[in-house]
Design a protein around this motif. Structure first.
Motif, mmCIF file in Angstrom:
data_model
loop_
_atom_site.group_PDB
_atom_site.id
_atom_site.type_symbol
_atom_site.label_atom_id
_atom_site.label_comp_id
_atom_site.label_asym_id
_atom_site.label_seq_id
_atom_site.Cartn_x
_atom_site.Cartn_y
_atom_site.Cartn_z
ATOM 1 N N GLU A 130 0.884 -1.161 0.000
ATOM 2 C CA GLU A 130 0.000 0.000 0.000
ATOM 3 C C GLU A 130 0.921 1.210 0.000
ATOM 4 O OE1 GLU A 130 -3.158 -0.246 2.885
ATOM 5 O OE2 GLU A 130 -3.946 -2.006 1.827
ATOM 6 N N ILE A 187 1.357 5.077 0.337
ATOM 7 C CA ILE A 187 0.626 6.206 0.919
ATOM 8 C C ILE A 187 1.426 7.482 0.746
ATOM 9 C CG2 ILE A 187 -0.307 7.175 3.065
ATOM 10 C CD1 ILE A 187 -0.619 4.059 3.823
ATOM 11 N N ARG A 192 1.344 11.631 1.548
ATOM 12 C CA ARG A 192 0.712 12.622 2.432
ATOM 13 C C ARG A 192 1.224 14.021 2.113
ATOM 14 N NH1 ARG A 192 -1.295 9.562 6.951
ATOM 15 N NH2 ARG A 192 -0.338 7.492 6.962
ATOM 16 N N ALA A 198 -2.329 13.842 9.177
ATOM 17 C CA ALA A 198 -3.669 13.347 9.544
ATOM 18 C C ALA A 198 -3.524 11.866 9.881
ATOM 19 C CB ALA A 198 -4.666 13.527 8.395
ATOM 20 N N GLY A 199 -4.587 11.312 10.431
ATOM 21 C CA GLY A 199 -4.692 9.864 10.624
ATOM 22 C C GLY A 199 -3.510 9.246 11.344
ATOM 23 N N SER A 200 -2.993 8.139 10.782
ATOM 24 C CA SER A 200 -1.950 7.382 11.481
ATOM 25 C C SER A 200 -0.648 8.183 11.590
ATOM 26 C CB SER A 200 -1.705 6.043 10.793
ATOM 27 O OG SER A 200 -1.113 6.217 9.531
ATOM 28 N N PHE A 201 -0.413 9.120 10.661
ATOM 29 C CA PHE A 201 0.801 9.953 10.755
ATOM 30 C C PHE A 201 0.744 10.802 12.029
ATOM 31 C CE2 PHE A 201 3.409 13.659 10.217
ATOM 32 C CZ PHE A 201 4.520 13.239 9.502
ATOM 33 N N ASP A 214 -1.404 -5.056 7.924
ATOM 34 C CA ASP A 214 -0.752 -4.123 6.981
ATOM 35 C C ASP A 214 0.405 -3.350 7.623
ATOM 36 O OD1 ASP A 214 -2.697 -4.915 5.141
ATOM 37 O OD2 ASP A 214 -3.943 -3.130 5.448
ATOM 38 N N ASP A 271 -4.159 13.256 1.950
ATOM 39 C CA ASP A 271 -3.339 12.051 1.767
ATOM 40 C C ASP A 271 -4.150 11.021 0.983
ATOM 41 O OD1 ASP A 271 -5.080 10.764 3.607
ATOM 42 O OD2 ASP A 271 -3.777 11.211 5.293
ATOM 43 N N LYS A 320 -4.012 6.566 -0.603
ATOM 44 C CA LYS A 320 -3.355 5.260 -0.717
ATOM 45 C C LYS A 320 -3.501 4.749 -2.135
ATOM 46 C CE LYS A 320 -5.472 1.554 -0.166
ATOM 47 N NZ LYS A 320 -6.043 0.534 -1.097
ATOM 48 N N ASP A 372 -12.878 6.513 -0.303
ATOM 49 C CA ASP A 372 -12.447 5.433 0.605
ATOM 50 C C ASP A 372 -10.939 5.446 0.799
ATOM 51 O OD1 ASP A 372 -15.070 4.499 0.613
ATOM 52 O OD2 ASP A 372 -14.521 2.412 0.210
ATOM 53 N N THR A 373 -10.222 5.922 -0.203
ATOM 54 C CA THR A 373 -8.763 5.766 -0.210
ATOM 55 C C THR A 373 -8.019 7.104 -0.182
ATOM 56 O OG1 THR A 373 -8.664 5.709 -2.631
ATOM 57 C CG2 THR A 373 -8.960 3.590 -1.517
ATOM 58 N N CYS A 374 -8.764 8.201 -0.090
ATOM 59 C CA CYS A 374 -8.147 9.539 -0.018
ATOM 60 C C CYS A 374 -8.742 10.301 1.160
ATOM 61 C CB CYS A 374 -8.474 10.372 -1.262
ATOM 62 S SG CYS A 374 -8.042 9.650 -2.833
ATOM 63 N N ARG A 375 -7.978 11.216 1.741
ATOM 64 C CA ARG A 375 -8.578 12.228 2.627
ATOM 65 C C ARG A 375 -8.749 13.498 1.814
ATOM 66 N NH1 ARG A 375 -5.431 9.757 6.922
ATOM 67 N NH2 ARG A 375 -6.940 8.790 8.326
ATOM 68 N N ARG A 408 -15.297 6.288 9.454
ATOM 69 C CA ARG A 408 -14.350 5.764 10.447
ATOM 70 C C ARG A 408 -14.579 6.403 11.815
ATOM 71 N NH1 ARG A 408 -10.501 7.145 6.234
ATOM 72 N NH2 ARG A 408 -10.000 5.295 4.995
HETATM 73 P P1 TMP Z 1 -3.798 6.457 7.577
HETATM 74 O O1 TMP Z 1 -3.579 7.858 8.046
HETATM 75 O O2 TMP Z 1 -4.840 5.720 8.366
HETATM 76 O O3 TMP Z 1 -2.504 5.681 7.487
HETATM 77 O O4 TMP Z 1 -4.380 6.539 6.088
HETATM 78 C C1 TMP Z 1 -3.674 7.191 5.061
HETATM 79 C C2 TMP Z 1 -4.516 7.203 3.798
HETATM 80 O O5 TMP Z 1 -4.691 5.904 3.281
HETATM 81 C C3 TMP Z 1 -5.919 7.759 3.985
HETATM 82 O O6 TMP Z 1 -6.212 8.593 2.865
HETATM 83 C C4 TMP Z 1 -6.815 6.564 3.975
HETATM 84 C C5 TMP Z 1 -6.064 5.573 3.150
HETATM 85 N N1 TMP Z 1 -6.229 4.196 3.618
HETATM 86 C C6 TMP Z 1 -6.748 3.239 2.764
HETATM 87 O O7 TMP Z 1 -7.087 3.520 1.629
HETATM 88 N N2 TMP Z 1 -6.862 1.957 3.230
HETATM 89 C C7 TMP Z 1 -6.497 1.595 4.469
HETATM 90 O O8 TMP Z 1 -6.630 0.416 4.843
HETATM 91 C C8 TMP Z 1 -5.949 2.596 5.344
HETATM 92 C C9 TMP Z 1 -5.530 2.257 6.736
HETATM 93 C C10 TMP Z 1 -5.844 3.879 4.871
#
Ligand code: TMP
Ligand code: ASP
Length: 237
Positions: A90, A92, A94, A98-101, A129, A175, A177, A197-200, A216
């Motif tokens: 995956e 990513i 940024r 945000a999020g996990s960062f 992951d 950000d 993925k 689903d895959t972008c912020r 979420r």
């Molecule tokens: P994160 O901040 O949770 O690591 O997510 C970073 C970006 O990746 C966010 O735009 C959401 C996306 N993402 C996915 O598409 N699939 C996933 O399983 C996760 C955890 C994040």
């Protein structure tokens, strides 16, 4: 194009064979999960929006020099794509914390970076992951050095193109993925999907979240946010 047997069902999509061994059909579901499948729900209309948005954005990226798996939209939820073997990374990118960062490094959300970051995680649900770097990916033989270089180039190019496009829509690309795959001849192409689903995606004026974080984080207005982001995309593409 004949829809063949189902090959795979993931959390948000199903994949079907076709009568051409080089082509597959992807079918987008309304199912939503978060936290590695721990949280489950339905976002009504999501499958249609993610299918259409992903296809429009991939065609835009192709024009900008990023090859993708996209072939043809078949209907609201289904798209013909080139068959790839997915590189189990995956990727990513940024632009803003945000999020996990924010969580990993103990910083607030919303810090604008001077330059975008890239990180990889090993696409493996059983392991959750885990994050890894390019050396780990090489050690685990997930990709070759050349493939990782190509993936990095395409990922940063994708960021430049998408950031500029979303800015025109009054949306900040925080950000996202990406996933890449190999065609039968080994060519690397962008695969999977590009969607809320895959972008912020934050409204540039108000900072309002227009992506899956609404699901979420139980913020409400999930369906409306998906519709609003699709409406803005259609206005500008
Ligand atoms: P994160 O901040 O949770 O690591 O997510 C970073 C970006 O990746 C966010 O735009 C959401 C996306 N993402 C996915 O598409 N699939 C996933 O399983 C996760 C955890 C994040
Ligand atoms: N799609 C991922 C899952 O179910 C996580 C996410 O998007 O937050 O676990």
């Amino acid at each position: 194009m004949m829809m063949g047997k189902q090959l795979y069902e993931g959390k948000a999509k199903k994949v079907f064979a076709t009568d051409d061994p080089e082509l597959l059909i992807v079918s987008y579901k309304d199912d939503a999960t978060a936290f590695n499948g721990l949280k489950r729900g339905t976002i009504r209309g999501k499958g249609v929006i993610n299918n259409q948005m992903s296809n429009l954005l991939m065609q835009y990226l192709e024009k900008g020099g990023v090859p993708t798996h996209f072939v043809k939209e078949l209907n609201e939820r289904e798209t013909l794509v080139k068959k790839v073997s997915i590189v189990p990374l995956e990727v990513i990118i940024r632009n803003i914390s945000a999020g996990s960062f924010a969580k990993h490094y103990g910083v607030e959300e919303g810090i604008v970076f001077d330059a975008p970051t890239i990180e990889f995680s090993y696409k493996n649900d059983a392991l959750g992951d885990p994050l890894l770097n390019a050396y780990h990916a090489l050690a685990l033989k997930l990709a070759t050095k050349e493939e990782i270089e190509t993936i990095k180039q395409y990922a940063f190019r994708t960021n430049e193109l998408l950031k500029a496009f979303w800015a025109e829509c009054g949306v900040t690309l925080v950000d996202f993925k990406l996933e890449f795959g190999r065609l039968s001849d080994g060519t690397i192409v962008l695969a999977d999907e590009i969607s809320p689903d895959t972008c912020r995606l934050w409204d540039s004026k108000t900072g309002e979240k227009l992506d899956k974080d609404r699901f979420r984080r139980d913020l409400g207005g999930v369906e409306d946010a998906y519709q609003e982001i699709m409406r803005r995309l259609r206005e500008h593409l």
